[in-house]
Design an enzyme around this catalytic site. Structure first.
Site, PDB file in Angstrom:
ATOM      1  CG  HIS A  13      -7.188   5.054  -0.250  1.00  0.00           C
ATOM      2  ND1 HIS A  13      -6.514   4.200   0.611  1.00  0.00           N
ATOM      3  CD2 HIS A  13      -8.465   4.576  -0.325  1.00  0.00           C
ATOM      4  CE1 HIS A  13      -7.331   3.259   1.032  1.00  0.00           C
ATOM      5  NE2 HIS A  13      -8.533   3.457   0.486  1.00  0.00           N
TER       6      HIS A  13
ATOM      7  CE1 TYR B 241      -3.388   2.755   0.464  1.00  0.00           C
ATOM      8  CE2 TYR B 241      -2.481   3.146   2.669  1.00  0.00           C
ATOM      9  CZ  TYR B 241      -3.323   3.521   1.633  1.00  0.00           C
ATOM     10  OH  TYR B 241      -4.088   4.646   1.748  1.00  0.00           O
TER      11      TYR B 241
END
Lengths: 159, 689
Positions: free
Chosen positions: A115, A77
């Protein structure tokens, strides 16, 4: 391309941690805690600084996400990716992300994702430009924003 | 010496005499414990034997029982005043205390009773070097040489004495005589080569340059230090005005090292162009072409060019630096800032250059996030280094607001560059805002914690801002820290002059006078150490034949106490002592209270009490540093002899040939001492009448 440009990556260490802090604080809207920065030292190759003519101007910091169930995949991530504005357009962000993709390959990780705020068109375009796919919408992801901001997931599968 | 001549008190029976010889041997081989045991066996039978007492004392001194040892040495000497051993021992004791003057007196006494003792003569000669007693040195060296004429160092040692007495002829003769003693001069031998060069140095210093050149050519083949031969040759030829040959000599030097400015100046003079700007210009144009990588060839013309020529030259020089991103661009050009026209020229050139950049790479009105690099013909770092240069430029010429404007832009542009934060700190410091300056320097430090230079600067700026403890914590990141966890002790040990001076001055500003004096004294001790440290070289250099380096050391030591760090700390200390003398504590309080109402007086007393409490409060980090029993310097602050204490700092400065006659501290002290003497005289006169 202008002449005499040298771009290189280097490790994050206890001595240059202040650089990551400074880059994130001027580029990113969110602020991160001291413990987050401290933890950045323990992710090894998943945190990197980028240098433009020997000056640090960009940084990436990821984490390895091991899922609770072994059925799910391990993923990388991207927590923060930032390049100082005068140094954008030189392929520095690309180089940082490529480095992470390479690590993913080495670690047999199948996916790298992050994100992006729905309204950050530049970033959305950029990630897709370098081969990320736009995924689902996460409503209210940015809780500290008023009103809370939504985010898209952007992911890249590793072959 | 025959047994009959031995005085009764010194006589030992054969067995004990053997033991005594054993003591001497054990001492030489540093087996102090055994030596002490043997000495004690002699002393049980002959408790008053002077030489044994002295030897025992000396050994105790080296076994960290200095006081007891000193007493025994004195007792031993009293018991046997005509023993050369007792005097020699006393001399060794003084020498270990670095009291060179007393030590040499003892040796002279020792020599009275043993005029030919080589060991004592050698020890004395070393002290004579330390004391710069060249006449004495000649005498002792002559005796040594007559005893052992086959050792090179005894010849050079004697030549040194004559050389220092400016008796060049004799100095040279001594060295020539030594050369004659050699059947065949050693080949490729560094020490012999140094000896030849030393002789050449003597001939040159005698003023006969022609003969020095001749001699140089005659030894050139035997010398291993080829560069030194080349440099001397060029220098001599130039002084002899043999210009075409000098030109060739300097060309050869430039081919070896095209960055030595001295060679450039040499060739200018050899060509006779030093006073003609046009010719100099042509010369440097050619040299810059020939030596493409030489900075000197490009930077020297900047010092003599003017007008449009200067602009052109400085433009290519500066622009090259800014595009390459050389952080020291400003430092390189700083020497030109004495000349207003040049400053203006530089400013115009850099501002013009900035204009050509303002459309690209500055990130403000340049390309956005997704802009392609192809549109940019200038690297953003060029813009950055240019505004960084301008910030330093405006700070230097006294325009702090403009400087701030540029440095703020630079920090916005690239907040990760250590240099821009450091420049900001310096600009703020010059403005006198020490707190903000130290904050800026801390931001620079945070970017690179392993950079000791920035760390040092950050600590210094914290001290300027009066943040004593923080400064110690920061500087201690790079020191060996003691039990308290702080590095003040180590910084004393490492002779960190900058730290001691800055901390002393900070303590002064905080009103912690004792600590301030303590640090200034620590600086003086370091310089005293450096003066003492040369002692080892009097023997070492002469033995190893490195006379040229040794001469360099001797001459440097002569200017030691006029070095900036010493004079700064010394003048701080003198000033502090003088103000202690001018306004003693009681007088200060009285003066403050004079003419006040009762109410105001009480208020003032309370305020003074608070201040005193503040000054007397010492943090942990201030209590360390030094192993003595007065770490806070209270004894120094409460001195009853401030003028004498000040004088201790002044004397070594005045003893240097290089001291600046505009320094008036000597007079300031002397004036007050005279007043004091006059007052004492008056007092005693009052009492007697």
């Amino acid at each position: 391309m202008a002449p005499n440009i040298k771009i290189a990556l280097d490790d994050l260490t206890v001595n240059n941690l202040g650089v990551l802090r400074r880059i994130n604080s001027v580029v990113l809207p969110t602020s991160y805690s001291d413990s987050w920065y401290k933890d950045s030292l323990s992710v090894g190759e998943l945190a990197k600084l980028a240098y433009f003519n020997d000056i640090p101007v960009g940084a990436i910091r990821c984490s390895l996400e091991t899922p609770p169930s072994h059925k799910d995949q391990t993923r990388i991530y991207i927590m923060t990716l930032a390049v100082l504005s005068p140094y954008r357009g030189y392929g520095i962000g690309r180089k940082l992300v490529d480095h992470i993709l390479e690590q993913a390959k080495k670690m047999f990780v199948k996916e790298v994702y992050c994100h992006v705020w729905v309204e950050n068109d530049d970033a959305l375009t950029w990630y897709q430009h370098i081969g990320f796919e736009k995924g689902e919408l996460v409503t209210g992801y940015y809780k500290k924003m008023t009103p809370a901001g939504d985010a898209y997931i952007l992911r890249k599968a590793i072959e | 010496m025959s047994a009959a001549a031995v005085p009764k008190a010194r006589y030992l029976p054969p067995k004990e005499a053997g033991s005594f010889r054993q003591v001497l041997q054990l001492y030489e081989t540093r087996q102090y414990k055994k030596a002490l045991k043997v000495a004690d066996t002699i002393l049980t039978k002959f408790p008053d034997h002077g030489e044994t007492l002295a030897m025992k004392g000396l050994i105790l001194c080296f076994s960290e029982k200095k006081e007891e040892g000193h007493e025994l040495i004195k007792k031993g000497l009293r018991n046997d005043l005509t023993s050369f051993i007792c005097w020699h021992v006393y001399g060794l004791f003084y020498r270990s205390e670095r009291n060179f003057e007393e030590a040499s007196k003892c040796y002279v006494h020792a020599l009275k009773y043993a005029p030919d003792n080589t060991n004592i003569l050698r020890d004395l000669s070393l002290l004579q070097c330390q004391m710069r007693n060249w006449e004495g040195l000649i005498t002792s060296r002559k005796t040594i040489l007559s005893q052992k004429p086959n050792v090179r160092q005894h010849w050079t040692g004697l030549a040194l004495g004559y050389h220092m007495m400016k008796n060049y002829e004799l100095a040279e003769n001594i060295l020539s005589k030594y050369e004659e003693t050699l059947k065949e001069p050693p080949k490729e031998d560094y020490e012999h080569s140094e000896l030849l060069l030393y002789k050449n140095m003597i001939i040159y210093e005698s003023g006969n340059v022609a003969r020095a050149l001749e001699h140089l050519e005659s030894i050139a083949d035997q010398v291993t230090d080829k560069l030194s031969v080349m440099e001397s040759r060029a220098k001599y030829l130039l002084e002899l005005e043999r210009l075409p040959e000098a030109t060739v000599a300097y060309r050869k030097l430039l081919n070896r090292n095209p960055d030595n400015k001295e060679y450039f100046f040499g060739i200018e003079r050899a060509l006779g162009v030093q006073d003609d700007v046009e010719k100099r210009k042509t010369l440097y144009r050619a040299l810059a072409k020939q030596y493409k990588h030489s900075d000197a060839a490009k930077s020297i013309p900047l010092s003599f060019l003017s007008g449009e020529d200067f602009r052109q030259a400085v433009k290519s020089y500066i622009v090259d630096f800014l595009t390459k991103g050389v952080p020291s661009a400003f430092v390189n050009l700083k020497p030109l800032y004495d000349d207003e026209a040049k400053v203006k020229g530089i400013e115009d050139v850099v501002l013009e250059f900035l204009k050509t950049l303002s459309h690209a790479g500055n990130g403000v009105n340049g390309v956005g996030q997704n802009g392609s690099a192809k549109e940019k013909d200038n690297s953003p770092t060029t813009y950055l280094w240019t505004i960084y240069y301008l910030a330093q430029h405006y700070s230097k010429i006294g325009q702090p607001d403009l400087a701030c404007e540029y440095i703020t832009k630079a920090i916005e542009h690239t907040p990760t560059l250590v240099e821009v934060h450091m420049a900001k700190a310096k600009i703020l410091k010059r403005k006198g805002d020490h707190v903000a300056a130290s904050e800026a320097m801390t931001r620079a430090r945070e970017l690179d914690l392993q950079d000791r230079f920035v760390n040092t600067k950050a600590a210094k700026y914290l001290m300027r801002a009066g943040k004593s403890d923080e400064a110690v914590s920061v500087v201690s990141l790079f020191t060996k820290n003691d039990a308290h966890g702080k590095g003040v002790g180590d910084l004393h040990e490492m002779q960190a002059l900058w730290f001691l001076t800055e901390q002393g001055e900070m303590f002064n500003r905080l009103g912690k006078i004792g600590l301030a004096l303590k640090r200034f004294d620590a600086v003086k001790k370091i310089y005293d150490d450096w003066w003492g440290d040369q002692f080892d070289f009097h023997q070492y250099c002469v033995r190893r034949g490195t006379m040229r380096a040794y001469l360099g050391l001797l001459r440097w030591e002569e200017t030691l106490y006029t070095e900036n760090f010493y004079t700064r700390a010394a003048f701080d200390a003198i000033q502090t002592y003088i103000s202690l003398y001018d306004t003693p504590k009681s007088a200060r309080v009285a003066a403050e209270l004079e003419g006040l109402t009762e109410e105001e007086r009480k208020k003032a007393m309370r305020k003074a009490k608070r201040e005193r409490a503040k000054q007397n409060k010492h943090s942990e980090s201030e209590k360390i540093g030094g192993t003595d029993d007065d770490p806070l310097g209270k004894n120094m602050e409460n001195t009853s002899t401030p003028l004498e204490d000040a004088e201790q700092f002044w004397k070594p400065v005045a003893a240097c040939a290089t001291w600046d006659q505009s320094w008036t501290w000597g007079e300031e002290i002397a004036k007050r001492k005279e007043q004091e003497a006059a007052r004492v005289k008056l007092d005693t006169a009052d009492k007697t009448t």
